[in-house]
Design a protein around this motif. Structure first.
Motif, PDB file in Angstrom:
ATOM      1  N   GLY A 246     -55.381 -18.792 123.336  1.00  0.00           N
ATOM      2  CA  GLY A 246     -54.236 -20.001 123.182  1.00  0.00           C
ATOM      3  C   GLY A 246     -54.245 -19.874 121.777  1.00  0.00           C
ATOM      4  N   LEU A 247     -53.305 -20.705 121.324  1.00  0.00           N
ATOM      5  CA  LEU A 247     -52.744 -21.006 120.007  1.00  0.00           C
ATOM      6  C   LEU A 247     -54.198 -22.061 118.998  1.00  0.00           C
ATOM      7  CD1 LEU A 247     -50.131 -21.896 117.794  1.00  0.00           C
ATOM      8  CD2 LEU A 247     -49.765 -24.430 119.446  1.00  0.00           C
ATOM      9  N   PHE A 248     -54.309 -20.911 118.032  1.00  0.00           N
ATOM     10  CA  PHE A 248     -54.881 -20.850 117.194  1.00  0.00           C
ATOM     11  C   PHE A 248     -54.622 -22.733 116.034  1.00  0.00           C
ATOM     12  CE2 PHE A 248     -59.401 -18.946 117.752  1.00  0.00           C
ATOM     13  CZ  PHE A 248     -58.402 -18.676 119.268  1.00  0.00           C
ATOM     14  N   THR A 249     -55.038 -23.906 116.003  1.00  0.00           N
ATOM     15  CA  THR A 249     -54.417 -24.512 114.923  1.00  0.00           C
ATOM     16  C   THR A 249     -55.974 -25.322 114.257  1.00  0.00           C
ATOM     17  OG1 THR A 249     -54.717 -26.266 116.208  1.00  0.00           O
ATOM     18  CG2 THR A 249     -52.748 -25.455 116.548  1.00  0.00           C
ATOM     19  N   TYR A 250     -55.359 -25.453 112.825  1.00  0.00           N
ATOM     20  CA  TYR A 250     -56.495 -26.442 111.820  1.00  0.00           C
ATOM     21  C   TYR A 250     -55.502 -27.209 111.473  1.00  0.00           C
ATOM     22  CZ  TYR A 250     -60.112 -25.831 108.700  1.00  0.00           C
ATOM     23  OH  TYR A 250     -60.599 -25.745 107.132  1.00  0.00           O
ATOM     24  N   TRP A 251     -56.597 -28.872 110.718  1.00  0.00           N
ATOM     25  CA  TRP A 251     -56.100 -29.874 110.067  1.00  0.00           C
ATOM     26  C   TRP A 251     -56.260 -29.386 109.125  1.00  0.00           C
ATOM     27  CZ3 TRP A 251     -57.989 -33.257 107.148  1.00  0.00           C
ATOM     28  CH2 TRP A 251     -57.076 -34.458 106.604  1.00  0.00           C
ATOM     29  N   SER A 252     -55.390 -29.603 107.941  1.00  0.00           N
ATOM     30  CA  SER A 252     -55.886 -29.620 106.539  1.00  0.00           C
ATOM     31  C   SER A 252     -55.460 -30.817 105.558  1.00  0.00           C
ATOM     32  CB  SER A 252     -55.362 -28.268 106.108  1.00  0.00           C
ATOM     33  OG  SER A 252     -56.346 -28.271 104.946  1.00  0.00           O
ATOM     34  N   VAL A 253     -56.133 -30.514 104.537  1.00  0.00           N
ATOM     35  CA  VAL A 253     -55.670 -31.606 103.265  1.00  0.00           C
ATOM     36  C   VAL A 253     -54.461 -31.073 102.745  1.00  0.00           C
ATOM     37  CG1 VAL A 253     -55.613 -32.762 100.749  1.00  0.00           C
ATOM     38  CG2 VAL A 253     -57.986 -32.897 102.765  1.00  0.00           C
ATOM     39  N   CYS A 254     -52.897 -32.359 102.868  1.00  0.00           N
ATOM     40  CA  CYS A 254     -51.602 -31.665 102.328  1.00  0.00           C
ATOM     41  C   CYS A 254     -52.387 -32.522 101.133  1.00  0.00           C
ATOM     42  CB  CYS A 254     -51.144 -32.476 103.314  1.00  0.00           C
ATOM     43  SG  CYS A 254     -51.165 -34.406 103.058  1.00  0.00           S
ATOM     44  N   THR A 255     -50.884 -31.967 100.180  1.00  0.00           N
ATOM     45  CA  THR A 255     -50.421 -32.048  98.728  1.00  0.00           C
ATOM     46  C   THR A 255     -50.487 -32.834  98.578  1.00  0.00           C
ATOM     47  OG1 THR A 255     -49.791 -28.968  98.478  1.00  0.00           O
ATOM     48  CG2 THR A 255     -48.908 -31.349  96.832  1.00  0.00           C
ATOM     49  N   GLU A 256     -49.551 -33.913  99.806  1.00  0.00           N
ATOM     50  CA  GLU A 256     -49.395 -35.887  99.343  1.00  0.00           C
ATOM     51  C   GLU A 256     -50.126 -36.289  99.025  1.00  0.00           C
ATOM     52  OE1 GLU A 256     -47.046 -37.118 103.117  1.00  0.00           O
ATOM     53  OE2 GLU A 256     -47.034 -38.195 102.474  1.00  0.00           O
ATOM     54  N   LEU A 257     -51.451 -35.741 100.377  1.00  0.00           N
ATOM     55  CA  LEU A 257     -52.459 -36.416 100.425  1.00  0.00           C
ATOM     56  C   LEU A 257     -53.461 -36.836  98.926  1.00  0.00           C
ATOM     57  CD1 LEU A 257     -55.024 -38.454 101.201  1.00  0.00           C
ATOM     58  CD2 LEU A 257     -55.324 -36.066 101.954  1.00  0.00           C
ATOM     59  N   LEU A 258     -53.087 -34.533  98.323  1.00  0.00           N
ATOM     60  CA  LEU A 258     -54.019 -34.655  96.929  1.00  0.00           C
ATOM     61  C   LEU A 258     -53.179 -35.557  96.282  1.00  0.00           C
ATOM     62  CD1 LEU A 258     -53.688 -30.731  97.506  1.00  0.00           C
ATOM     63  CD2 LEU A 258     -55.595 -32.731  97.488  1.00  0.00           C
ATOM     64  N   ASN A 259     -52.009 -36.152  95.446  1.00  0.00           N
ATOM     65  CA  ASN A 259     -50.936 -36.261  95.021  1.00  0.00           C
ATOM     66  C   ASN A 259     -51.260 -37.674  95.200  1.00  0.00           C
ATOM     67  OD1 ASN A 259     -49.798 -34.183  93.642  1.00  0.00           O
ATOM     68  ND2 ASN A 259     -47.966 -34.425  94.871  1.00  0.00           N
ATOM     69  N   ALA A 260     -51.330 -38.092  96.259  1.00  0.00           N
ATOM     70  CA  ALA A 260     -52.217 -39.872  96.470  1.00  0.00           C
ATOM     71  C   ALA A 260     -53.025 -40.272  96.069  1.00  0.00           C
ATOM     72  CB  ALA A 260     -52.136 -40.318  97.487  1.00  0.00           C
ATOM     73  N   LEU A 261     -54.584 -39.053  95.945  1.00  0.00           N
ATOM     74  CA  LEU A 261     -55.450 -39.446  95.445  1.00  0.00           C
ATOM     75  C   LEU A 261     -55.262 -39.014  93.987  1.00  0.00           C
ATOM     76  CD1 LEU A 261     -57.773 -37.179  97.651  1.00  0.00           C
ATOM     77  CD2 LEU A 261     -57.328 -40.286  97.582  1.00  0.00           C
ATOM     78  N   ASP A 262     -54.768 -38.295  93.095  1.00  0.00           N
ATOM     79  CA  ASP A 262     -54.814 -37.844  91.788  1.00  0.00           C
ATOM     80  C   ASP A 262     -53.982 -39.366  91.170  1.00  0.00           C
ATOM     81  OD1 ASP A 262     -54.622 -36.354  89.510  1.00  0.00           O
ATOM     82  OD2 ASP A 262     -52.742 -36.475  89.487  1.00  0.00           O
ATOM     83  N   LYS A 263     -52.708 -40.042  91.903  1.00  0.00           N
ATOM     84  CA  LYS A 263     -52.689 -41.310  91.070  1.00  0.00           C
ATOM     85  C   LYS A 263     -52.637 -42.638  91.127  1.00  0.00           C
ATOM     86  CE  LYS A 263     -47.177 -39.584  91.922  1.00  0.00           C
ATOM     87  NZ  LYS A 263     -46.237 -39.672  93.045  1.00  0.00           N
ATOM     88  N   PRO A 265     -56.423 -44.502  91.115  1.00  0.00           N
ATOM     89  CA  PRO A 265     -57.861 -44.092  91.342  1.00  0.00           C
ATOM     90  C   PRO A 265     -58.644 -45.064  91.955  1.00  0.00           C
ATOM     91  CG  PRO A 265     -56.940 -45.729  89.455  1.00  0.00           C
ATOM     92  CD  PRO A 265     -55.960 -45.010  90.501  1.00  0.00           C
ATOM     93  N   ASP A 266     -57.901 -45.858  92.871  1.00  0.00           N
ATOM     94  CA  ASP A 266     -58.286 -47.035  93.661  1.00  0.00           C
ATOM     95  C   ASP A 266     -58.449 -47.098  95.304  1.00  0.00           C
ATOM     96  OD1 ASP A 266     -59.719 -48.516  91.784  1.00  0.00           O
ATOM     97  OD2 ASP A 266     -57.934 -49.944  91.562  1.00  0.00           O
ATOM     98  N   PHE A 267     -57.452 -45.759  95.229  1.00  0.00           N
ATOM     99  CA  PHE A 267     -56.845 -45.065  96.727  1.00  0.00           C
ATOM    100  C   PHE A 267     -58.297 -44.961  97.819  1.00  0.00           C
ATOM    101  CE2 PHE A 267     -55.643 -42.737 100.415  1.00  0.00           C
ATOM    102  CZ  PHE A 267     -54.921 -42.745 100.245  1.00  0.00           C
ATOM    103  N   SER A 268     -58.513 -45.990  98.778  1.00  0.00           N
ATOM    104  CA  SER A 268     -59.488 -45.790  99.286  1.00  0.00           C
ATOM    105  C   SER A 268     -59.372 -44.840 100.421  1.00  0.00           C
ATOM    106  CB  SER A 268     -59.467 -47.025 100.240  1.00  0.00           C
ATOM    107  OG  SER A 268     -60.535 -47.039 101.637  1.00  0.00           O
ATOM    108  N   LEU A 269     -60.610 -43.916 100.271  1.00  0.00           N
ATOM    109  CA  LEU A 269     -60.978 -42.727 101.861  1.00  0.00           C
ATOM    110  C   LEU A 269     -60.060 -42.957 103.055  1.00  0.00           C
ATOM    111  CD1 LEU A 269     -63.133 -40.430  99.844  1.00  0.00           C
ATOM    112  CD2 LEU A 269     -60.653 -40.367  99.635  1.00  0.00           C
ATOM    113  N   SER A 270     -60.452 -44.773 103.419  1.00  0.00           N
ATOM    114  CA  SER A 270     -60.819 -45.088 104.753  1.00  0.00           C
ATOM    115  C   SER A 270     -59.348 -45.163 105.070  1.00  0.00           C
ATOM    116  CB  SER A 270     -62.034 -46.499 104.770  1.00  0.00           C
ATOM    117  OG  SER A 270     -60.860 -46.970 104.070  1.00  0.00           O
ATOM    118  N   ASP A 271     -58.483 -45.227 103.895  1.00  0.00           N
ATOM    119  CA  ASP A 271     -57.080 -44.829 104.435  1.00  0.00           C
ATOM    120  C   ASP A 271     -56.052 -43.611 104.619  1.00  0.00           C
ATOM    121  OD1 ASP A 271     -56.856 -48.101 103.709  1.00  0.00           O
ATOM    122  OD2 ASP A 271     -55.797 -47.748 101.507  1.00  0.00           O
ATOM    123  N   ILE A 272     -57.008 -43.477 105.068  1.00  0.00           N
ATOM    124  CA  ILE A 272     -55.781 -41.398 105.260  1.00  0.00           C
ATOM    125  C   ILE A 272     -55.947 -41.930 106.592  1.00  0.00           C
ATOM    126  CG2 ILE A 272     -56.440 -38.758 105.648  1.00  0.00           C
ATOM    127  CD1 ILE A 272     -58.149 -39.557 102.985  1.00  0.00           C
TER     128      ILE A 272
END
Lengths: 309, 175
Positions: A246-263, A265-272
């Motif tokens: 079949g079609l092999f797919t994979y979910w991964s962390v994106c740059t947008e999320l990394l930037n949000a976490l960087d900006k 400090p109170d970013f809640s991981l449960s908001d992802i």
């Protein structure tokens, strides 16, 4: 078919497989020892090809037990829905592997299903008080420690997970994820197209069948991709004796999320949150669609729920 | 372990990243061991072949060419190691490789195999090992054994039915 038989056979076979000894044991343990030494900071420690770190981590862990995801799954009937005229379109989840631990979910058999998938993943954010090497190394060490504990807890010998650390301005972000979704479409003659779309944080990667050295996986751009029948059959359909076709797919962390976490400090991981929708369309108009919802709890542990749409 | 993953590991080993060997070993030792066991028929020899195979991969990984057939490459290394072992033991091998190995293999050691395989005959057992433990496709097995594809399919299905029945009976007997 015969999944229980195969699993039992492999379990017995693994028990009878001798462990390493002699020169090979020395070669492997040398590398394991090296892997346990602290890793110096580099600006972009790992990109997608984080396999190097993964290998070091796995070698360091030396915890190659077996994590059988099938034991954690709810019973899923495998009967085919009468409304499908194109065979059983399935989603095979390849997770905390073992030799080939996997599970097939029949989307057509579960119109109202919402099944928690046994994917594993951990997202760790370590703040950087300053940009000294010492701070970075300490943060990196902390991430490795948390990852190691998490993976040890899983006692997995996964084939499919990745571990990566990304250096941002204010934080180091580490993540280890175990998730490969294989979309199997048996009736390719009647296939029109496959659409994969994604909402929220994250990125989907697709694996072409003939992977090149430079681009082993392709990122899905613009949060959506439509593969024609020809693209699927000629480029993406991977035939793997152990894991499926079949079609092999994979979910991964994106740059947008990394930037949000960087900006923030109170970013809640449960908001992802991230929602991946697979839609298979056939030439006669039949369409089948289902979703995987990915989220994290406050501790950064990943969860995924499979839903028929 | 998929061909993709094997391929990535072999490329890393070829590029000098020896840490990948531990991952490869953990992920693929069982298929290599049973492949070697098929060839040698003896657990001790199979273990030697398995270890020699992984050492050869470590030493000669740079010779690996990524062509999507990583598992096949590893099995070729294992086969060559088995051949080397037979040669060292003084067996001259004038025939084709498959025939040579058939000719010099030690007698079957039934205890070396997973217990449930005892319900199968030798042909069925061999097909099941290649398919389930080593990951070969039935088409590849047919080619390897020079058997008609239909016969391999039939034997495999028959074997799996026997194993399923055996497992069921065993489960019932434990109730």
């Amino acid at each position: 078919m015969y999944k229980k038989v195969k699993n039992e056979l492999r379990r017995q076979a693994l028990q009878k497989t001798p462990r390493v000894s002699g020169a090979l044991a020395s070669a492997i343990s040398e590398e394991s020892e090296k892997a346990q030494s602290p890793v110096r900071y580099q600006p972009l420690i790992l990109k997608r090809t984080a396999a190097a770190v993964l290998a070091v981590l796995i070698a360091a862990l030396a915890i190659f037990g077996t994590f059988r995801i099938s034991a954690n799954l709810p019973e899923v009937p495998s009967s085919e829905s009468p409304r499908s005229v194109h065979g059983q379109i399935g989603l095979i989840l390849v997770s905390a592997a073992g030799t080939d631990e996997e599970e097939t979910f029949s989307v057509t058999a579960h119109p109202d299903a919402a099944i928690e998938l046994p994917v594993k993943g951990l997202l760790v954010v370590e703040p950087l008080a300053d940009d000294s090497d010492r701070t970075r190394i300490a943060a990196e060490h902390s991430i490795y420690g948390k990852m190691r504990d998490y993976l040890q807890y899983l006692t997995t010998e996964s084939r499919t997970h990745r571990v990566s650390i990304r250096a941002m301005t204010n934080v180091l972000v580490g993540y280890g994820t175990l998730n490969t979704f294989i979309l199997g479409v048996p009736d390719t003659d009647a296939l029109e197209n496959i659409r994969i779309s994604l909402e929220g944080f994250g990125v989907m990667e697709l694996m072409p069948a003939d992977m090149s050295d430079l681009h082993p996986w392709e990122y899905l751009s613009d949060k959506e991709i439509v593969l024609t029948k020809e693209q699927y059959v000629n480029t993406y359909r991977t035939d793997n004796a152990m894991q499926g076709t079949g079609l092999f797919t994979y979910w991964s962390v994106c740059t947008e999320l990394l930037n949000a976490l960087d900006k923030d400090p109170d970013f809640s991981l449960s908001d992802i949150r991230s929602e991946v929708t697979f839609t298979v369309s056939f030439a006669d108009g039949e369409t089948q669609s289902f979703q995987v919802e990915i989220s994290f709890n406050g501790s950064g542990e990943m969860r995924a729920v499979y839903k028929n749409k | 372990m998929t061909n993709r993953e094997l391929d990535a590991l072999l490329r890393r080993i070829g590029g000098g990243d020896k840490s990948a060997l531990a991952v490869l070993y953990e992920g693929f030792r069982m298929p290599v061991y049973y492949y070697a066991l098929r060839l040698t028929g003896n657990p001790q020899k199979a273990e030697d072949v398995m270890q020699e195979t992984f050492l050869a991969i470590l030493r000669n990984g740079r010779n690996y060419r990524s062509d999507g057939k990583a598992a096949a490459w590893i099995y070729t290394v294992a086969r060559n190691k088995a051949m080397d072992m037979f040669r060292k033991e003084g067996n001259e091998l004038p025939l084709s490789q498959a025939e040579e190995l058939e000719a010099v293999s030690s007698p079957f050691d039934g205890d070396a195999y997973p217990g449930m395989l005892s319900v199968l005959n030798e042909k069925e057992r061999d097909i099941v090992i290649l398919r389930v433990l080593c990951g070969f496709t039935l088409t590849e097995i047919a080619r390897d054994k020079e058997m008609p594809k239909g016969s391999v399919f039939w034997s495999y299905n028959n074997a799996m039915k026997k194993l399923k029945k055996h497992l069921k009976e065993e489960g019932e007997s434990h109730v």
